[in-house]
Design a protein around this motif. Structure first.
Motif, PDB file in Angstrom:
ATOM      1  N   ALA A   1      31.347  12.795 -35.105  1.00 23.89           N
ATOM      2  CA  ALA A   1      31.918  12.041 -34.352  1.00 23.89           C
ATOM      3  C   ALA A   1      31.033  11.720 -33.105  1.00 23.89           C
ATOM      4  CB  ALA A   1      33.065  12.818 -33.662  1.00 23.89           C
ATOM      5  N   LEU A   2      30.135  12.792 -32.701  1.00 22.15           N
ATOM      6  CA  LEU A   2      29.061  12.596 -31.790  1.00 22.15           C
ATOM      7  C   LEU A   2      27.774  11.641 -32.149  1.00 22.15           C
ATOM      8  CD1 LEU A   2      27.747  13.343 -29.022  1.00 22.15           C
ATOM      9  CD2 LEU A   2      26.782  15.427 -30.177  1.00 22.15           C
ATOM     10  N   LEU A   3      27.555  11.643 -33.504  1.00 27.02           N
ATOM     11  CA  LEU A   3      26.403  11.214 -34.064  1.00 27.02           C
ATOM     12  C   LEU A   3      26.867   9.744 -34.122  1.00 27.02           C
ATOM     13  CD1 LEU A   3      24.962  13.502 -36.663  1.00 27.02           C
ATOM     14  CD2 LEU A   3      24.008  12.830 -34.505  1.00 27.02           C
ATOM     15  N   ILE A   4      27.912   9.404 -34.550  1.00 24.08           N
ATOM     16  CA  ILE A   4      28.136   7.911 -34.779  1.00 24.08           C
ATOM     17  C   ILE A   4      28.589   7.346 -33.422  1.00 24.08           C
ATOM     18  CG2 ILE A   4      30.876   8.327 -35.042  1.00 24.08           C
ATOM     19  CD1 ILE A   4      28.568   5.757 -37.108  1.00 24.08           C
ATOM     20  N   THR A   5      29.193   8.058 -32.291  1.00 21.23           N
ATOM     21  CA  THR A   5      29.422   7.383 -31.169  1.00 21.23           C
ATOM     22  C   THR A   5      28.092   7.253 -30.362  1.00 21.23           C
ATOM     23  OG1 THR A   5      31.596   8.782 -30.868  1.00 21.23           O
ATOM     24  CG2 THR A   5      30.483   7.805 -28.841  1.00 21.23           C
ATOM     25  N   LEU A   6      27.102   8.003 -30.534  1.00 18.43           N
ATOM     26  CA  LEU A   6      25.725   8.110 -29.977  1.00 18.43           C
ATOM     27  C   LEU A   6      24.955   6.781 -30.637  1.00 18.43           C
ATOM     28  CD1 LEU A   6      24.573  11.723 -29.377  1.00 18.43           C
ATOM     29  CD2 LEU A   6      25.324   9.975 -27.416  1.00 18.43           C
ATOM     30  N   GLY A   7      25.030   6.653 -32.097  1.00 19.07           N
ATOM     31  CA  GLY A   7      24.297   5.981 -32.895  1.00 19.07           C
ATOM     32  C   GLY A   7      25.012   4.381 -32.372  1.00 19.07           C
ATOM     33  N   ALA A   8      26.241   4.158 -32.471  1.00 21.92           N
ATOM     34  CA  ALA A   8      26.777   2.963 -32.315  1.00 21.92           C
ATOM     35  C   ALA A   8      26.412   2.505 -30.932  1.00 21.92           C
ATOM     36  CB  ALA A   8      28.108   2.771 -32.429  1.00 21.92           C
ATOM     37  N   GLY A   9      26.682   3.292 -29.811  1.00 25.53           N
ATOM     38  CA  GLY A   9      26.429   3.041 -28.568  1.00 25.53           C
ATOM     39  C   GLY A   9      24.824   2.803 -28.323  1.00 25.53           C
ATOM     40  N   THR A  10      23.821   3.543 -28.853  1.00 28.95           N
ATOM     41  CA  THR A  10      22.515   2.876 -28.745  1.00 28.95           C
ATOM     42  C   THR A  10      22.058   1.871 -29.299  1.00 28.95           C
ATOM     43  OG1 THR A  10      22.128   5.413 -28.858  1.00 28.95           O
ATOM     44  CG2 THR A  10      20.434   4.092 -29.197  1.00 28.95           C
ATOM     45  N   LEU A  11      22.754   1.708 -30.547  1.00 30.09           N
ATOM     46  CA  LEU A  11      22.348   0.290 -31.399  1.00 30.09           C
ATOM     47  C   LEU A  11      22.821  -0.842 -30.353  1.00 30.09           C
ATOM     48  CD1 LEU A  11      21.499  -1.232 -33.625  1.00 30.09           C
ATOM     49  CD2 LEU A  11      23.916  -1.045 -34.576  1.00 30.09           C
ATOM     50  N   LEU A  12      24.068  -0.912 -29.833  1.00 24.65           N
ATOM     51  CA  LEU A  12      24.821  -1.839 -29.104  1.00 24.65           C
ATOM     52  C   LEU A  12      23.885  -2.005 -27.614  1.00 24.65           C
ATOM     53  CD1 LEU A  12      26.931  -4.018 -29.621  1.00 24.65           C
ATOM     54  CD2 LEU A  12      28.293  -2.595 -27.953  1.00 24.65           C
ATOM     55  N   THR A  13      23.322  -1.020 -27.094  1.00 26.06           N
ATOM     56  CA  THR A  13      22.515  -1.055 -25.797  1.00 26.06           C
ATOM     57  C   THR A  13      21.229  -1.462 -26.068  1.00 26.06           C
ATOM     58  OG1 THR A  13      23.638   1.082 -24.905  1.00 26.06           O
ATOM     59  CG2 THR A  13      21.590   0.383 -23.977  1.00 26.06           C
ATOM     60  N   GLY A  14      20.586  -1.114 -27.397  1.00 29.10           N
ATOM     61  CA  GLY A  14      19.349  -1.741 -27.841  1.00 29.10           C
ATOM     62  C   GLY A  14      19.455  -3.423 -27.842  1.00 29.10           C
ATOM     63  N   VAL A  15      20.563  -3.884 -28.627  1.00 32.27           N
ATOM     64  CA  VAL A  15      20.788  -5.151 -28.741  1.00 32.27           C
ATOM     65  C   VAL A  15      20.995  -5.796 -27.509  1.00 32.27           C
ATOM     66  CG1 VAL A  15      22.335  -6.963 -29.860  1.00 32.27           C
ATOM     67  CG2 VAL A  15      21.573  -4.942 -30.929  1.00 32.27           C
ATOM     68  N   SER A  16      21.563  -5.236 -26.533  1.00 29.35           N
ATOM     69  CA  SER A  16      21.576  -5.802 -25.424  1.00 29.35           C
ATOM     70  C   SER A  16      20.234  -6.184 -24.619  1.00 29.35           C
ATOM     71  CB  SER A  16      22.658  -4.921 -24.394  1.00 29.35           C
ATOM     72  OG  SER A  16      22.488  -5.446 -23.002  1.00 29.35           O
ATOM     73  N   PHE A  17      19.486  -5.239 -24.697  1.00 27.80           N
ATOM     74  CA  PHE A  17      18.092  -5.168 -24.148  1.00 27.80           C
ATOM     75  C   PHE A  17      17.397  -6.267 -24.573  1.00 27.80           C
ATOM     76  CE2 PHE A  17      19.195  -0.998 -21.852  1.00 27.80           C
ATOM     77  CZ  PHE A  17      18.297  -1.449 -20.488  1.00 27.80           C
ATOM     78  N   LEU A  18      17.429  -6.324 -26.036  1.00 34.12           N
ATOM     79  CA  LEU A  18      16.890  -7.089 -26.992  1.00 34.12           C
ATOM     80  C   LEU A  18      17.029  -8.639 -26.688  1.00 34.12           C
ATOM     81  CD1 LEU A  18      14.728  -7.510 -29.512  1.00 34.12           C
ATOM     82  CD2 LEU A  18      17.024  -7.463 -30.883  1.00 34.12           C
ATOM     83  N   GLY A  19      18.440  -8.915 -26.291  1.00 33.38           N
ATOM     84  CA  GLY A  19      18.677 -10.244 -25.721  1.00 33.38           C
ATOM     85  C   GLY A  19      18.211 -10.711 -24.496  1.00 33.38           C
ATOM     86  N   ARG A  20      18.160  -9.659 -23.759  1.00 32.14           N
ATOM     87  CA  ARG A  20      17.528  -9.993 -22.334  1.00 32.14           C
ATOM     88  C   ARG A  20      15.893 -10.107 -22.251  1.00 32.14           C
ATOM     89  NH1 ARG A  20      21.283  -5.883 -20.288  1.00 32.14           N
ATOM     90  NH2 ARG A  20      19.469  -4.868 -19.014  1.00 32.14           N
ATOM     91  N   THR A  21      15.475  -9.201 -22.837  1.00 37.66           N
ATOM     92  CA  THR A  21      13.966  -9.058 -22.775  1.00 37.66           C
ATOM     93  C   THR A  21      13.006  -9.089 -23.889  1.00 37.66           C
ATOM     94  OG1 THR A  21      13.897  -6.630 -23.222  1.00 37.66           O
ATOM     95  CG2 THR A  21      14.454  -7.282 -20.979  1.00 37.66           C
TER      96      THR A  21
END
Length: 483
Positions: A213-233
């Motif tokens: 649960a910890l790994l999938i939560t961190l993985g999905a959250g990190t991926l979405l955060t990375g996509v957010s930064f990718l779209g902005r910068t």
């Protein structure tokens, strides 16, 4: 045989599953309307709290990252402790988050309230969809339930864009968050009425895989955060590092799940060919939707110089096409295999996207946009309904929650990725940016079409034959609350 068929008491009537269909529709309405409601209120929120446009990304992330990160855990919880408890918990959290958002004294408080609302949505979404496969009988009733599920997609856009815009203009942005609580109360009462107490978790091992649960939560959250930064910068060391970290976390998750007893996600579920195939196809489908929705909004306001309110009205044909497809999809699913219905939907979906790209310089709204949005929206929804049915059709009852959660999680990841692709093509295309963006979305749809042809197989018994040759072609009017 479904769990409903195995465990339902003999005294239950057909009316019970009709109430379940109404419940699923209401819950889906409040979940999907929330995004469009928030999008209407964002400019007013920024003015009230004196925010820069970039600051609003925190509010959007507060509603998306917890949803993506917690959904698989919530889906597994639905399998272990039962959909009834998860429905009630999710609805209560979602309603409480909405009330707190309406009363937020500061921007930080509003972000915290949106996190609560997002956690509620993560708990609610997989449990809600899995009710279709556990309590609604197979055949025409289940197709009808999926059709109403699709109708709510279009109705939510209308509620979010029109009602949300009207309330924001008349009563202020806080009022839009008060749309949810009355619907939530009705859904809670329906849950208590029609989701039986005997519908409890069926997993033999009720232990929780906390590391997974910890790994999938961190993985999905990190991926979405990375996509957010990718779209902005764009591609930077930060966005690249976040995406790389997400990949490592997902690999660790797969390793842990292959070793642990009672895994959060039984990897055997991916051995079911159609389940794995539909998740890949669904990723392409929703990625194109993400690109479409952001592009048509920008095209109307920036390209056609329409006001935000007029642009909202301009989306009504799209919403109408989505609702129409949701109503007629049971007719197709009762007569054609799911695979063939999906192919028809993808062809229309891709044609609409391609025509948007080709006609984006053709003139005003009624030539450049309206007809092609209708074709694309109709096709997208027509493909979506059998895709959702096929995704969990052969999944065991004790894995329905996690199967639904996997499907929705992948879609939630695909949406921002599609939007990022569309925005990148828009920026790179210069004067032809909108054409490039729409054609890029069309290419993603074509990829989904190819994957349907290559990967998907018709399920056993999915013949498309109705139970009686003289049965009504389409009848959702008898369902309480149906449109």
């Amino acid at each position: 045989m479904t769990l409903a068929g195995q465990l339902r008491p003999a005294s239950d009537t057909a009316g019970d599953y009709r109430l379940v269909i109404v419940l699923v529709g209401l819950a889906q309405l409040v979940l999907t309307a929330d995004f469009s409601i928030l999008s209407v209120a964002l400019p007013s929120i920024a003015r009230h709290f004196k925010l820069l446009p970039a600051d609003l990304s925190l509010l959007v992330s507060a509603g998306s990252i917890p949803l993506v990160g917690l959904m698989i855990l919530s889906g597994r919880a639905a399998d272990l402790i039962g959909q009834r408890k998860c429905m009630l918990l999710g609805l209560i959290l979602f309603g409480a988050g909405s009330l707190c958002s309406a009363a937020a004294p500061s921007y930080a408080f509003l972000i915290a309230a949106r996190v609560i609302q997002s956690v509620g949505a993560a708990v609610l979404m997989p449990a809600n969809f899995s009710l279709i496969n556990t309590l609604v009988p197979e055949g025409a009733p289940r197709h009808k339930a999926l059709g109403i599920f699709g109708v709510m997609q279009g109705l939510s856009l209308i509620i979010g864009l029109l009602l949300g815009g009207t309330l924001t203009s008349a009563l202020g942005w806080r009022s839009v968050f008060l749309i949810n609580p009355p619907i939530v109360v009705a859904a809670v009462l329906l849950t208590l009425r029609c989701v039986p107490k005997w519908l409890v978790g069926t997993g033999a091992d009720r232990s929780i895989d906390y590391l997974g649960a910890l790994l999938i939560t961190l993985g999905a959250g990190t991926l979405l955060t990375g996509v957010s930064f990718l779209g902005r910068t764009g591609v930077t060391s930060l966005s690249g590092g976040l995406l790389g970290a997400a990949l490592v976390l997902f690999c660790l998750f797969v390793f842990v799940e292959s070793k642990v007893r009672g895994p959060l996600v039984p990897l055997s579920i991916f051995r079911r060919r159609n389940f794995a195939a539909v998740n890949v196809i669904g990723f392409c489908h929703i990625a194109a939707v993400g690109g479409l929705f952001i592009l048509i909004n920008l095209f109307m306001q920036n390209g056609l110089k329409m006001s935000p309110f007029t642009a909202g009205l301009g989306l009504m044909p799209y919403a109408g096409a989505v609702m129409l497809a949701g109503q007629v999809s049971p007719w197709f699913m009762a007569r054609l295999p799911h695979r063939r219905t999906m192919l028809i939907g993808f062809i229309l979906y891709g044609a609409g996207m391609a025509l948007l790209g080709l006609f984006s310089h053709a003139g005003g709204y009624f030539i450049a946009l309206a007809p092609w949005v209708v074709i694309g929206g109709f096709g997208a929804t027509l493909a979506y309904m059998p895709m959702m049915a096929e995704a969990t059709a052969a999944v065991p009852e004790d894995q329905q929650g996690v199967a639904s959660a996997i499907l929705f999680t992948i879609q939630q990841i695909g949406m921002p990725l599609g939007a990022t692709l569309a925005l990148s093509m828009l920026a790179a295309g210069g004067e032809n940016g909108f054409a490039y963006g729409f054609l890029a979305a069309a290419s993603v749809v074509v990829l989904g079409l190819v994957l349907v042809l290559v990967l998907l197989r018709s399920s056993p018994g999915d013949t498309g034959v109705v139970e009686h040759p003289n049965a009504p072609a389409l009848d959702i009017q008898g369902v309480p609350g149906a449109l």
